[in-house]
Enzyme design. Structure first.
Site: not given
Ligand code: AMP
Length: 287
Positions: A31, A33, A36-37, A149, A153, A186
């Site tokens: 979340g 968001l 990127g998301h 990013k 992971q 985030s």
């Molecule tokens: P998170 O909500 O931060 O756990 O991220 C969820 C997904 O979004 C994960 O696969 C992250 O790698 C991806 N993500 C987060 N930030 C970015 C970004 N700036 N560009 C591309 N994907 C992202």
């Protein structure tokens, strides 16, 4: 966009997709968001007719309770963004649904999880791998989209998908950045204006090191990494957990340019810990 609090709703919907021979992509998120998301949603749509997202702030992957408490949350805005991005469905599970009483299983990807983030956030990757395995197995999408990013992971998710034969195609998407180069995150919302301005030193330091390594000049990698660390300190980063050149697949550290490489870093500014990484190529220098 259909919103489900329980898996059964998404299961019924994905069964109708399957009956209509429509494939679907899953985009797991925590979340808060940002663009990127939303790029992951768009990537999901490139691969399949349908896209579903999950929003779950996974307590198991926070080694620090204060970090979990302060993690940004904005469900209403998230749902509006997903809908506008053309997401077909979102599942927002409760902690009890994911980890019912008596839950006792941990998915642990040895080796890849040990270093870097794993060293500085003990238990983080076991928590992440456990929830990702559970999300993939319980929804069984055709594709699951993750961001580069979080490079380590992504490597761990690819490994666990292969090891457990889950049968989901794992897709990695290049990092989406702000205009000045800071990777969208985030956690950026936790930065003060001053910290936000200074934070750009992180992608800049990586970019400079990448260009120097990519140019093939015979400067020691250790010297370049020290220069990058000094730049971060000068900009106001108080702690650099790691800043390293690594093999892109095994994540083993490299002391000279070799094969597929990645520059990875984690550093803290104010109270906020940021991570970033760049691909390094020795011939062409491109992000
Ligand atoms: P998170 O909500 O931060 O756990 O991220 C969820 C997904 O979004 C994960 O696969 C992250 O790698 C991806 N993500 C987060 N930030 C970015 C970004 N700036 N560009 C591309 N994907 C992202």
């Amino acid at each position: 966009m259909q919103i489900f609090r329980e898996l059964s709703g998404l299961d019924r919907l994905s069964a109708t997709w399957c009956a209509n021979e429509e494939q679907f992509s899953l985009v797991p998120t925590m979340g808060s968001l940002h663009d990127g998301h939303l790029a992951l949603i768009a990537e999901g749509k490139r691969h399949a007719a349908r896209v579903a997202a999950t929003i779950f702030v996974n307590p198991l992957q926070f080694n620090d309770k204060a970090d979990l408490d302060r993690y940004p949350r904005d469900e209403e805005a998230d749902l509006a963004r997903l809908e506008a991005a053309g997401c077909d469905a979102v599942w927002l599970p409760s902690v009890e649904e994911i980890y019912p009483s008596g839950f006792a299983t941990t998915v642990s990807v040895r080796g890849l999880s040990d270093r870097w983030e794993g060293e500085f956030r003990p238990g983080h990757f076991d928590g992440m791998a456990t929830v990702v395995a559970k999300l993939l197995i319980s929804t069984l999408p055709n594709f699951a989209i993750f961001g580069e990013k979080d490079w380590q992971q992504l490597a761990i998710v690819r490994r666990l998908e292969r090891d457990l034969d889950i049968g989901v195609d794992i897709i990695g998407l290049a990092t989406i950045r702000q205009d000045d180069g800071l990777a969208m995150s985030s956690r950026n919302s936790l930065l003060s204006n001053e910290e936000r301005r200074a934070a750009v030193a992180l992608p800049q330091a990586l970019e400079e090191a990448r260009a120097a390594i990519g140019s093939g000049d015979h400067i020691l990698v250790s010297t370049l990494l020290a220069v990058a660390r000094a730049k971060l300190a000068k900009a106001g980063f108080t702690k650099v957990d790691y800043l390293a050149l690594v093999d892109a697949n095994t994540l083993e550290p490299l002391d000279h340019a070799k094969g597929e490489m990645r520059l990875i870093a984690a550093a803290t500014i104010g109270g906020t810990r940021l991570i970033d990484n760049l691909r390094v190529e020795t011939d062409t220098v491109s992000r």
